[in-house]
Design a protein around this motif. Sequence first.
Motif, PDB file in Angstrom:
ATOM      1  N   THR A 176       0.823  -1.214   0.000  1.00 52.81           N
ATOM      2  CA  THR A 176       0.000   0.000   0.000  1.00 52.81           C
ATOM      3  C   THR A 176       0.859   1.267   0.000  1.00 52.81           C
ATOM      4  OG1 THR A 176      -1.744  -1.161   1.219  1.00 52.81           O
ATOM      5  CG2 THR A 176      -1.895   1.244   1.093  1.00 52.81           C
ATOM      6  N   LEU A 177       1.741   1.408   1.002  1.00 54.14           N
ATOM      7  CA  LEU A 177       2.579   2.607   1.062  1.00 54.14           C
ATOM      8  C   LEU A 177       3.496   2.713  -0.151  1.00 54.14           C
ATOM      9  CD1 LEU A 177       3.592   2.669   4.845  1.00 54.14           C
ATOM     10  CD2 LEU A 177       1.819   4.012   3.691  1.00 54.14           C
ATOM     11  N   ALA A 178       3.906   1.560  -0.678  1.00 54.96           N
ATOM     12  CA  ALA A 178       4.796   1.563  -1.839  1.00 54.96           C
ATOM     13  C   ALA A 178       4.105   2.083  -3.089  1.00 54.96           C
ATOM     14  CB  ALA A 178       5.339   0.155  -2.088  1.00 54.96           C
ATOM     15  N   GLU A 179       2.763   2.154  -3.062  1.00 55.33           N
ATOM     16  CA  GLU A 179       2.016   2.622  -4.229  1.00 55.33           C
ATOM     17  C   GLU A 179       1.831   4.137  -4.254  1.00 55.33           C
ATOM     18  OE1 GLU A 179       1.350   0.444  -6.555  1.00 55.33           O
ATOM     19  OE2 GLU A 179       2.217  -1.090  -5.249  1.00 55.33           O
ATOM     20  N   ILE A 180       2.224   4.818  -3.189  1.00 54.88           N
ATOM     21  CA  ILE A 180       2.075   6.270  -3.134  1.00 54.88           C
ATOM     22  C   ILE A 180       2.942   6.917  -4.216  1.00 54.88           C
ATOM     23  CG2 ILE A 180       2.446   8.331  -1.713  1.00 54.88           C
ATOM     24  CD1 ILE A 180       2.076   6.562   0.752  1.00 54.88           C
ATOM     25  N   PRO A 181       2.389   7.852  -4.984  1.00 54.07           N
ATOM     26  CA  PRO A 181       3.207   8.524  -6.015  1.00 54.07           C
ATOM     27  C   PRO A 181       4.428   9.212  -5.391  1.00 54.07           C
ATOM     28  CG  PRO A 181       0.883   8.987  -6.343  1.00 54.07           C
ATOM     29  CD  PRO A 181       0.990   8.296  -5.015  1.00 54.07           C
ATOM     30  N   PHE A 182       5.532   9.116  -6.052  1.00 56.57           N
ATOM     31  CA  PHE A 182       6.812   9.715  -5.667  1.00 56.57           C
ATOM     32  C   PHE A 182       7.329   9.154  -4.334  1.00 56.57           C
ATOM     33  CE2 PHE A 182       9.589  13.153  -4.019  1.00 56.57           C
ATOM     34  CZ  PHE A 182      10.552  13.102  -5.020  1.00 56.57           C
ATOM     35  N   PHE A 183       6.678   9.480  -3.212  1.00 56.33           N
ATOM     36  CA  PHE A 183       7.177   9.072  -1.904  1.00 56.33           C
ATOM     37  C   PHE A 183       7.068   7.569  -1.673  1.00 56.33           C
ATOM     38  CE2 PHE A 183       6.115  13.580  -1.194  1.00 56.33           C
ATOM     39  CZ  PHE A 183       7.374  14.025  -0.767  1.00 56.33           C
ATOM     40  N   GLY A 184       6.367   6.871  -2.543  1.00 53.34           N
ATOM     41  CA  GLY A 184       6.293   5.423  -2.419  1.00 53.34           C
ATOM     42  C   GLY A 184       7.645   4.761  -2.552  1.00 53.34           C
ATOM     43  N   ALA A 185       8.604   5.460  -3.175  1.00 57.01           N
ATOM     44  CA  ALA A 185       9.960   4.915  -3.313  1.00 57.01           C
ATOM     45  C   ALA A 185      10.612   4.688  -1.958  1.00 57.01           C
ATOM     46  CB  ALA A 185      10.820   5.857  -4.157  1.00 57.01           C
ATOM     47  N   LEU A 186      10.177   5.443  -0.942  1.00 57.39           N
ATOM     48  CA  LEU A 186      10.729   5.269   0.410  1.00 57.39           C
ATOM     49  C   LEU A 186      10.309   3.938   1.020  1.00 57.39           C
ATOM     50  CD1 LEU A 186      10.022   8.857   1.756  1.00 57.39           C
ATOM     51  CD2 LEU A 186      12.279   7.893   1.269  1.00 57.39           C
ATOM     52  N   PHE A 187       9.247   3.356   0.498  1.00 57.34           N
ATOM     53  CA  PHE A 187       8.714   2.108   1.046  1.00 57.34           C
ATOM     54  C   PHE A 187       8.886   0.934   0.083  1.00 57.34           C
ATOM     55  CE2 PHE A 187       6.295   5.763   2.576  1.00 57.34           C
ATOM     56  CZ  PHE A 187       6.529   5.660   3.943  1.00 57.34           C
ATOM     57  N   ASP A 188       9.761   1.135  -0.883  1.00 57.45           N
ATOM     58  CA  ASP A 188      10.040   0.084  -1.865  1.00 57.45           C
ATOM     59  C   ASP A 188      11.510   0.207  -2.272  1.00 57.45           C
ATOM     60  OD1 ASP A 188       9.740  -1.970  -3.678  1.00 57.45           O
ATOM     61  OD2 ASP A 188       8.899  -0.694  -5.253  1.00 57.45           O
ATOM     62  N   ALA A 189      12.389  -0.162  -1.340  1.00 51.55           N
ATOM     63  CA  ALA A 189      13.817   0.117  -1.530  1.00 51.55           C
ATOM     64  C   ALA A 189      14.677  -1.038  -1.040  1.00 51.55           C
ATOM     65  CB  ALA A 189      14.196   1.400  -0.794  1.00 51.55           C
ATOM     66  N   SER A 190      15.949  -0.964  -1.394  1.00 51.74           N
ATOM     67  CA  SER A 190      16.928  -1.954  -0.955  1.00 51.74           C
ATOM     68  C   SER A 190      17.178  -1.827   0.547  1.00 51.74           C
ATOM     69  CB  SER A 190      18.243  -1.733  -1.715  1.00 51.74           C
ATOM     70  OG  SER A 190      19.325  -2.364  -1.068  1.00 51.74           O
ATOM     71  N   PRO A 191      17.556  -2.914   1.213  1.00 49.85           N
ATOM     72  CA  PRO A 191      17.904  -2.809   2.640  1.00 49.85           C
ATOM     73  C   PRO A 191      18.982  -1.763   2.895  1.00 49.85           C
ATOM     74  CG  PRO A 191      17.758  -5.107   1.979  1.00 49.85           C
ATOM     75  CD  PRO A 191      17.628  -4.303   0.729  1.00 49.85           C
ATOM     76  N   ALA A 192      19.863  -1.542   1.922  1.00 50.33           N
ATOM     77  CA  ALA A 192      20.941  -0.568   2.098  1.00 50.33           C
ATOM     78  C   ALA A 192      20.397   0.836   2.319  1.00 50.33           C
ATOM     79  CB  ALA A 192      21.866  -0.593   0.880  1.00 50.33           C
ATOM     80  N   VAL A 193      19.262   1.164   1.715  1.00 47.95           N
ATOM     81  CA  VAL A 193      18.666   2.490   1.894  1.00 47.95           C
ATOM     82  C   VAL A 193      18.234   2.670   3.343  1.00 47.95           C
ATOM     83  CG1 VAL A 193      16.714   3.970   1.271  1.00 47.95           C
ATOM     84  CG2 VAL A 193      17.947   2.701  -0.508  1.00 47.95           C
ATOM     85  N   TYR A 194      17.626   1.646   3.921  1.00 46.07           N
ATOM     86  CA  TYR A 194      17.190   1.741   5.316  1.00 46.07           C
ATOM     87  C   TYR A 194      18.388   1.736   6.266  1.00 46.07           C
ATOM     88  CZ  TYR A 194      12.799   0.680   3.020  1.00 46.07           C
ATOM     89  OH  TYR A 194      11.717   0.727   2.171  1.00 46.07           O
ATOM     90  N   ILE A 195      19.434   1.018   5.908  1.00 45.51           N
ATOM     91  CA  ILE A 195      20.680   1.063   6.692  1.00 45.51           C
ATOM     92  C   ILE A 195      21.230   2.480   6.685  1.00 45.51           C
ATOM     93  CG2 ILE A 195      23.099   0.317   6.714  1.00 45.51           C
ATOM     94  CD1 ILE A 195      22.136  -2.420   5.753  1.00 45.51           C
ATOM     95  N   MET A 196      21.170   3.143   5.535  1.00 47.11           N
ATOM     96  CA  MET A 196      21.656   4.525   5.427  1.00 47.11           C
ATOM     97  C   MET A 196      20.901   5.443   6.380  1.00 47.11           C
ATOM     98  SD  MET A 196      21.496   7.058   2.098  1.00 47.11           S
ATOM     99  CE  MET A 196      19.681   7.057   2.087  1.00 47.11           C
ATOM    100  N   PHE A 197      19.563   5.366   6.381  1.00 46.28           N
ATOM    101  CA  PHE A 197      18.780   6.237   7.262  1.00 46.28           C
ATOM    102  C   PHE A 197      19.073   5.948   8.736  1.00 46.28           C
ATOM    103  CE2 PHE A 197      15.673   6.569   3.587  1.00 46.28           C
ATOM    104  CZ  PHE A 197      15.957   7.897   3.325  1.00 46.28           C
ATOM    105  N   LEU A 198      19.198   4.667   9.088  1.00 51.64           N
ATOM    106  CA  LEU A 198      19.524   4.307  10.465  1.00 51.64           C
ATOM    107  C   LEU A 198      20.904   4.814  10.852  1.00 51.64           C
ATOM    108  CD1 LEU A 198      18.159   0.633  10.642  1.00 51.64           C
ATOM    109  CD2 LEU A 198      17.251   2.636  11.843  1.00 51.64           C
ATOM    110  N   ALA A 199      21.851   4.722   9.922  1.00 55.50           N
ATOM    111  CA  ALA A 199      23.218   5.180  10.194  1.00 55.50           C
ATOM    112  C   ALA A 199      23.259   6.686  10.425  1.00 55.50           C
ATOM    113  CB  ALA A 199      24.147   4.790   9.044  1.00 55.50           C
ATOM    114  N   VAL A 200      22.478   7.438   9.637  1.00 60.45           N
ATOM    115  CA  VAL A 200      22.429   8.900   9.818  1.00 60.45           C
ATOM    116  C   VAL A 200      21.873   9.237  11.199  1.00 60.45           C
ATOM    117  CG1 VAL A 200      21.286  11.021   9.045  1.00 60.45           C
ATOM    118  CG2 VAL A 200      22.277   9.457   7.368  1.00 60.45           C
ATOM    119  N   ALA A 201      20.762   8.595  11.569  1.00 67.69           N
ATOM    120  CA  ALA A 201      20.151   8.866  12.871  1.00 67.69           C
ATOM    121  C   ALA A 201      21.086   8.477  14.012  1.00 67.69           C
ATOM    122  CB  ALA A 201      18.825   8.100  12.990  1.00 67.69           C
ATOM    123  N   ALA A 202      21.726   7.315  13.897  1.00 64.43           N
ATOM    124  CA  ALA A 202      22.634   6.855  14.946  1.00 64.43           C
ATOM    125  C   ALA A 202      23.850   7.772  15.062  1.00 64.43           C
ATOM    126  CB  ALA A 202      23.082   5.420  14.650  1.00 64.43           C
TER     127      ALA A 202
END
Length: 354
Positions: A176-202
């Motif tokens: 569902t979230l992956a179907e959102i126009p444009f921002f759906g890319a945030l919910f349909d990505a490689s694990p590396a993308v989520y690692i990047m966001f976690l690394a920035v926050a940490a």
Amino acid sequence: MTNDSAMDRLRSASSRVLIAAAAFLTLAVLAGFGLFAPASTPGQIFWVLASKSTLSSTLRLSVPIVLAALGGIFAEKSGIINIGLEGLLIISAFAAIFGADATGSLWLGFLIGIVASTLLAGVFAVVCIEFRADQIIAGLAVWLIALGLAPFASQVFYGGPNTSSVGTFDTITVPTLAEIPFFGALFDASPAVYIMFLAVAASWYVLNRTTFGRWVRAAGENPKALDTAGVDVSRVRYAAVLLSGVFSGMGGAALAINIGQFTGNGPTMVNGKGFIAIVAYLFGNYNPVGALLSTTLFAGLDAVQLRLQTADVIAVPDSLVQTIPFVAVIVVLALVGKTRLPEAAGDHYESGEE
């Protein structure tokens, strides 16, 4: 703080605001064309910018740059200027593919890439901290060693500068979230993308909310005061440089595994991303979140030039379109001007020094 230093910081901040305002105004103008004249060239460019695939490409291209930038922030904040990030990305990219090929596991390959980068960063730390070598020369040596070693190792094990393919990470998709126009890319990505966001926050949390983060900042600003407080400056700097190896290793490994292969032709598949990472964290004022946002600008322009080449929107030679992200880096460097380095960055320090 001196008046000159305060003025430099004010000019730098003003330049960043100017760049942000210019980017926002340009986007607003393009949006107007996109809504009211979608068939026009500016309108087509806007819809390229606003597409989900462009954001997806931007996130993918950002991963190695952001992670290397985080490593550079830790090292430089502690007083060690590490311009060898490019080399750390190269060596980890090859090691990740070689490790994944040898073990049959992409995640083990990812870890092996991190280990390889951290070991090379450790050598750099010993040379700079223990033997007091010039940090710029040592960083260039790290880059040149990796630039020669990785393709050579590929030649030895795979018979050419390019390795065999080992596959890629599976995409994590949120229904569902992956179907959102444009921002759906945030919910349909490689694990590396989520690692990047976690690394920035940490990284932001560690630098701004922990004792170790305060030690890192003190080691780069006033190592004598840190030493007087009973903290070993060299150990803090070793830890920070090793962290630069860990983060760069994550970036290089993610880059290679997202493609599924290491390519060692010319500047290798890394192709200057380590140097762009340096610009990103300088433009981001040594802030992990700032580095993420500035990287998004550079990676976004890179993603756009890739789309423009395939979409045939503007009648400009592909070779010229490919220069867009690099021209942006030069413009940003020219406008931002001098960024304030940590006071003791590049300086050697031994306990007991006056």
